[in-house]
Design an enzyme around this catalytic site. Structure first.
Site, PDB file in Angstrom:
ATOM      1  N   HIS A   1     -17.451 -46.090  56.643  1.00 27.49           N
ATOM      2  CA  HIS A   1     -17.419 -45.952  55.189  1.00 27.49           C
ATOM      3  C   HIS A   1     -16.946 -44.580  54.750  1.00 27.49           C
ATOM      4  O   HIS A   1     -17.115 -44.210  53.594  1.00 27.49           O
ATOM      5  CB  HIS A   1     -18.807 -46.236  54.603  1.00 27.49           C
TER       6      HIS A   1
ATOM      7  N   ASP B   1     -21.034 -47.773  59.044  1.00 29.23           N
ATOM      8  CA  ASP B   1     -21.442 -47.176  57.768  1.00 29.23           C
ATOM      9  C   ASP B   1     -20.762 -45.817  57.660  1.00 29.23           C
ATOM     10  O   ASP B   1     -19.702 -45.603  58.267  1.00 29.23           O
ATOM     11  CB  ASP B   1     -22.969 -47.081  57.694  1.00 29.23           C
TER      12      ASP B   1
END
Length: 677
Positions: free
Chosen positions: A525, A502
């Site tokens: 991310h 993430d």
């Protein structure tokens, strides 16, 4: 003196306590490269001081009595019958490039002994004898010892003190940049128990290298050679303001640091800093031991031991077998460390340790260090952890977490249970570490591995720094953000390596004055401000500086994200500068239509106001043709957004790199590739 002076071999042929004496001379210089040969071999066999306290002292080689402003340089003292050089009542006397030599088994052949002197300097001198290389007696003041090589012998000693009545204070002793080899002690302070009063203060041993030295660091206030005193009595000599700093090398004894102070007059203001001593014998790793003292500890401390100030979880029953839960041992160590005055260390040495959920709570009475050299392993089943995290630090001021160790969340089983992509009401899995309301903290040289959820969550903290931290989880591990923060002021993330499933770093509401520098990010991310606007009463985000970072193979680069159709908020004074992208999707992104997993109305508009934002000197390669996307709110368009010196290339089959802007009129400066906007 260029030649060699030879003393009589029979000590009876020498009257008095010395062979050559210089007395009451001002401006003396002794030099020439010559040798004072004491020819002590016959005398050493007559030395019976090990058997009786009333033994007859044998003659020393040289005495300097009440000599002032003197230089003793480039001479050798060889095989003295007793002390080689005795310095008494002198002022401003320097020994430089002096060589002192006697066999290791020649008793009482101290190299240089001094007493009641002021301003003694011993520089670049080589001493190997059968006793102390240098011994510093009562009344010595402002003594500097530098560049001395010592060994064989008994090391460099302050004392012994307290043996005689009316001893004068020892003040201002500085021993630095010395090498000690093969001696029975290293640097030490020694006083007799059950004898007379005295004081010694302002004593400092720094930058010392030990090679195969027994008792490398030693305070011995139970010094009682040959049973000449009551060993069970207590010393009446007060020791204070003492430091041992940057002492490294190898110990010949497992007990490498021993500070044994007086019961009735405990040592005060003693500091151990950056000690690194190893032992490779069969008695286990190097150890420390302290009695009647609470040293101030700073920097590295090896061996750690069970010093007051160092709370080793093994002392509380922890086992490094990888399966025995150490939570109670850790909590006990933390509780005692937190309640102790001064700086303390909770220490977990190398090894694998099983650990269930723990809350490490303050406030503490002093600064506290959580020093992890080993690996902590969380239960694999998230149901075995209570609450939303595994290890929590809360309400602590002056916290340091360091040591090079690992928090292993063992998240693989948990990731398979993560259903947050399917339902908004999913149960949050436990994070690896939480810092809640922690102030003035340094988190340095640790690893967070395979957390079940966020790796590190920082909430309500002030002045907290992460430096040289490594955070790792697989690319497909959901919600494993590296560092997430919210409602913090003064967060610094420096020279840190993050690769997760993430956001590498996510910055939540209420974050202010955040600096992120030298971070490598990927997979993951990217580095994100947000998401914002999901909850009611979110606090402003102000002052975010992301600079000199490298982002590789992430699904986003640097971005700001907010939810549409949700709650109001603001974010301003946000700057991304000097960022290198390598194969990054969406390298530059403002996304005010952020709506993962269909959990909102994507057609609604965001109620978060963004302003004073810059993207400058961002270069590299994009994995998507759309390299710059600024998608702002329809009802609250972004304001004061700047794009400067952007150079992003795309080599895929969707044509050249593109830009796209909605509800924003960016200020453009310098190069802009892709152009657009």
């Amino acid at each position: 003196m260029e030649g060699t002076l030879k003393a009589p071999t029979n000590p009876g042929d020498l009257g008095g306590d010395c062979w050559v004496r210089f007395r009451d001379v001002d401006g003396l210089k002794v030099s020439g490269g010559g040798t004072f040969d004491g020819q002590g071999e016959v005398a050493w066999k007559q030395n019976n001081c090990a058997k009786t306290a009333n033994c007859k002292a044998l003659p020393m080689n040289i005495r300097f009595d009440f000599v002032t402003n003197a230089m003793i340089q480039d001479i050798t003292s060889l095989d003295s019958k007793n002390f080689h050089i005795n310095v008494m009542g002198c002022k401003n006397i320097t020994f430089k490039h002096v060589t002192i030599t006697a066999p290791e088994d020649s008793a009482n052949t101290d190299g240089i002994h001094m007493g009641r002197c002021n301003g003694v300097n011993i520089i670049d001198t080589n001493i190997g004898t059968g006793d102390d290389c240098i011994s510093i007696g009562d009344g010595s003041q402002q003594v500097t010892i530098s560049g001395v090589t010592c060994g064989p012998g008994h090391g460099i000693s302050v004392g012994s003190l307290g043996k005689y009545k009316n001893e004068e204070p020892v003040v201002g002793i500085f021993v630095k940049s010395c090498q000690i080899t093969g001696t029975s002690n290293g640097v030490r302070i020694k006083s007799w128990p059950g004898m007379y009063a005295g004081t010694a203060s302002d004593i400092h041993f720094e930058d010392i290298t030990m090679k195969n030295v027994s008792n490398p660091v030693l305070i011995d206030q139970t010094y009682c050679p040959w049973g000449q005193c009551n060993e069970k009595a207590t010393s009446n000599v007060k020791l204070s303001e003492i430091s041992f700093k940057r002492i490294k090398g190898t110990s010949a004894t497992a007990l490498a640091v021993k500070l044994a102070c007086s019961r009735t007059l405990p040592c005060e203001k003693v500091e151990l800093g950056d000690i690194d001593l190893t032992y490779s014998g069969n008695e286990g790793p190097a150890k420390s031991e302290c009695t009647n003292i609470k040293p101030i500890v700073s920097g590295k401390l090896n061996p750690p031991g069970y010093l007051p100030g160092v709370f080793n979880v093994k002392k509380y029953g922890a086992k490094s077998d990888g399966s025995s839960d150490i939570s109670q041992a850790l909590l006990s160590a933390w509780k005692e460390a937190c309640a102790a005055t001064g700086s303390t260390i909770v220490f977990i040495q190398k090894g694998d340790y099983a650990l269930r959920q723990v809350d490490l709570v303050g406030p503490c009475k002093g600064d506290i260090t959580f020093k992890l050299e080993g690996t902590l392993k969380a239960p694999t089943n998230p149901g075995d952890l209570g609450g939303d995290c595994w290890v929590r630090f809360r309400d602590v001021d002056g916290l340091k977490v360091s040591g090079g160790g690992t928090f292993d969340g063992q998240g693989e089983v948990a990731w398979k249970q993560n259903n947050c992509a399917k339902t908004a009401n999913c149960k949050a899995l436990p994070m690896n570490i939480r810092f809640d309301f922690v102030t003035n903290a340094m988190i340095q040289d640790i690893t967070s591995l395979d957390s079940k959820n966020f790796h590190i969550n920082v909430m309500g903290c002030k002045n907290i720094t992460f430096k040289h931290v490594t955070i790792t989880a697989p690319e497909d591990s959901a919600n494993t953000d590296g560092i997430h923060m919210g409602r913090c002021n003064g967060v610094n993330i420096i020279d840190t390596n993050i690769g997760t499933g993430d956001d590498c770093i996510s910055i939540g509401d209420g974050s202010q004055q955040v600096t992120i520098s030298g971070v490598t990010c990927g997979p993951g991310h990217g580095i994100s401000v947000g998401s914002l606007g999901k909850y009611k009463n979110e606090e402003p985000v102000v002052g975010i500086f992301v600079k000199s970072c490298q982002i590789t193979s992430t699904s986003n680069g640097v971005r700001i994200k907010s939810w549409p159709g949700m709650y109001a908020g603001t974010a301003s004074d946000i700057h991304f500068e000097d960022i290198t992208m390598k194969n990054v999707s969406n390298p530059v992104l403002i996304d005010q239509t952020y709506c993962p997993w269909g959990q909102c109305n994507e057609k609604a508009t965001s109620n978060v106001k963004l302003s004073e934002i810059s993207f400058k000197r961002i270069k590299g390669t994009s994995a998507t043709a759309l390299a710059v996307k600024l998608a702002c709110s329809r009802t609250l368009p972004c304001e004061k957004v700047e794009l400067g010196d952007i150079d992003l290339t795309y080599s895929g089959n969707e044509g050249p790199a593109k830009s796209e802007c909605t509800n924003v009129k960016p200020i453009v400066s310098g190069k802009l590739n892709p152009p657009g906007c």
